[in-house]
Design an enzyme around this catalytic site. Sequence first.
Site, PDB file in Angstrom:
ATOM      1  N   CYS A 128      46.221  34.641  34.021  1.00  0.00           N
ATOM      2  CA  CYS A 128      44.960  35.257  33.622  1.00  0.00           C
ATOM      3  C   CYS A 128      44.023  34.137  33.207  1.00  0.00           C
ATOM      4  O   CYS A 128      44.239  33.483  32.186  1.00  0.00           O
ATOM      5  CB  CYS A 128      45.183  36.246  32.475  1.00  0.00           C
ATOM      6  SG  CYS A 128      43.663  36.972  31.842  1.00  0.00           S
ATOM      7  N   CYS A 145      37.191  38.951  35.420  1.00  0.00           N
ATOM      8  CA  CYS A 145      38.564  38.490  35.661  1.00  0.00           C
ATOM      9  C   CYS A 145      38.485  37.012  36.005  1.00  0.00           C
ATOM     10  O   CYS A 145      37.823  36.639  36.981  1.00  0.00           O
ATOM     11  CB  CYS A 145      39.193  39.293  36.794  1.00  0.00           C
ATOM     12  SG  CYS A 145      40.800  38.658  37.336  1.00  0.00           S
TER      13      CYS A 145
END
Length: 325
Positions: A76, A226
Site C-alpha cells: 500500500c 491509492c
Amino acid sequence: MLTTDIIKCHGSGNRFVMIDIEAQPDVARTDMAALARAICAHPDMQPCDGVLYVVRQEGFYTMRMYNPDGSQAEMCGNGIRCVARLVRERYIHEDRFTLRSGGREYRISRCPDIFGSIPTFGVEMSIGTRSRDFGFMPAGSTRFVEQPIPALDAELRFTALSPGNPHIVARVDSIDMARLEALGEKVKRLHDEFPRGINVSLYRHCGPQAIYAATYERGAGITFSCGTAMTSCSTAAVLTGLCREGADIEVYNRGGMVRCLCRIDGDAITTRLTGNATYEWSGRIQWDGTALAKVARTAVMESEKTEYDRFADLAAAKYPFDTCL
C-alpha cells in the site's frame, strides 16, 4: 479483552488505522484480520480504508496491511508512508531506511515537505510487468501496455503493472466513477483473467506532467486515493509517452496530490512515490475478539489535519475532478 493504542492517519486522503505491534506485542496473538474488519466497520473510525500493523521481522520493520474485508494487501503506497513516519520517529531516526511489505523491500526517504510543514516521505517501487495475477496476459509476453481485455471491457485499453500488488490502468478522456465501480465489481466474476482479483484505475491527462487518477481497490472498493495505483498510472503515462521519464509527475486524486518519478533502464522500471503522511488523531481501543468494546480518542492533531485540508483544497482548485485535457 485486548486494549491497544492506535493512530488514525492518512496518505493523500487514503485513511487508515495504524497499530504499532512492536510496542504492543499482544496484538500479534489476536486474529488480526478480524480485528481489521471490526475497526474498519466501526462508526467512530469512518472513513477507514484499512488497518496498518507495524511489526519487526527478520531485522526489518514491516508493514502488514489489511483491507476492510479482512484480506491482506501485499503493498500500500499511501499506507507505507504512514508506517515510515512512525518507524522513523520511534525507532530508526534516520532520513533513509528500508521497510518491508508483502515480502519485498522498499527504500524510504524523508523528503522536503510537500506543502507547509506536512510530513512527507518517498518510497521507491520496483515495477513488475509480468505477474501470475495477470491471467489475461498472452503467454510469452513481457509487457501488457494499452491493450484490450475483452472479457472486462470492449473499449478500454489497459496497462498491467505490479508495484508490489497487481494493477490494471486505462487512460480515459473523463473519469466515470460508475463505470469504474462496475469494472471493479466485474473483475470479481472473471476468475480466469483475474485469479486473485486486481486493482482497477482510470486516469486522465490534466496538463504537462500532470494526471488525475481514480481507483477501485481490491478488497476495499473505491477510495479517495491509492498509492500503488497512482504509481501505476504515472508509470503507464511514461510507458505510453504521455509524460516524460525522469521528471516529476503530479498525480491528482480526490484526496489531494502526490508526485511520482519514473525511471526506465531496459527492462527495469522504478517509480518513486512521494506524498504526505498525516496523523489525524490517536487513541485507544478495546477488542473482545468479536467487536470493538470501546474507542477513546486521547489526542487530536488538529493543526496537521487543517494544513493538509488546505493543501487538498489547492490541489482541487488547480485540477477539479470534472475537468481534463
